[in-house]
Design an enzyme around this catalytic site. Sequence first.
Site, PDB file in Angstrom:
ATOM      1  N   GLY A  48       0.823  -1.202   0.000  1.00 36.90           N
ATOM      2  CA  GLY A  48       0.000   0.000   0.000  1.00 36.90           C
ATOM      3  C   GLY A  48       0.852   1.245   0.000  1.00 36.90           C
ATOM      4  N   PHE A  49       0.795   1.992   1.098  1.00 36.00           N
ATOM      5  CA  PHE A  49       1.543   3.244   1.249  1.00 36.00           C
ATOM      6  C   PHE A  49       1.195   4.228   0.147  1.00 36.00           C
ATOM      7  CE2 PHE A  49       3.989  -0.009   3.391  1.00 36.00           C
ATOM      8  CZ  PHE A  49       4.226   0.571   4.627  1.00 36.00           C
ATOM      9  N   HIS A  50      -0.108   4.432  -0.051  1.00 38.55           N
ATOM     10  CA  HIS A  50      -0.569   5.398  -1.034  1.00 38.55           C
ATOM     11  C   HIS A  50      -2.031   5.758  -0.763  1.00 38.55           C
ATOM     12  CE1 HIS A  50      -1.709   1.520  -2.932  1.00 38.55           C
ATOM     13  NE2 HIS A  50      -2.777   2.202  -3.340  1.00 38.55           N
ATOM     14  N   ALA A  51      -2.480   6.766  -1.470  1.00 38.33           N
ATOM     15  CA  ALA A  51      -3.890   7.166  -1.495  1.00 38.33           C
ATOM     16  C   ALA A  51      -4.263   7.335  -2.961  1.00 38.33           C
ATOM     17  CB  ALA A  51      -4.099   8.472  -0.732  1.00 38.33           C
ATOM     18  N   HIS A  96      -3.636   4.453   2.787  1.00 38.89           N
ATOM     19  CA  HIS A  96      -3.834   3.120   3.334  1.00 38.89           C
ATOM     20  C   HIS A  96      -2.575   2.270   3.180  1.00 38.89           C
ATOM     21  CE1 HIS A  96      -5.329   3.178  -0.816  1.00 38.89           C
ATOM     22  NE2 HIS A  96      -4.991   1.916  -0.905  1.00 38.89           N
TER      23      HIS A  96
END
Length: 134
Positions: A48-51, A96
Amino acid sequence: MSLVDLVDLQVLGDDRGQLVVLEAQKNVPFDIKRVYFLIGTQPGVSRGFHAHRELQQAAICVSGQCRMLMNDGFKIEEVILNSSSKAIFIDKMIWHEMHDFSADCILLVLASDFYDEQDYIRDYSKFIGLLKYA
């Protein structure tokens, strides 16, 4: 208001087994244009580590479990996904992350649109900056 929006999915079945129902605009609050799943995530690896600017998603852990971290730039909430009869809704502009995947984890994701790299925000400081101007 909670960042974690868990939806109970309809489970149908009898002595032969069970069937979990996912329906666009019913228990999935958008039209489904893309479906993918994460498998074989190695121990200690997080994802993840993004929006997303516009994309909405629903994630269901159909096997095993993982820990979801949801962040709207103001508060952070975590939930363990470990049931194939629950979906977590990931709205647009929610940072997230997925952590602590079990070896048998299969994370199914339903998306409101096709893949578009331009919709991703992969830098957390940029994500926070965009929230200030929203």
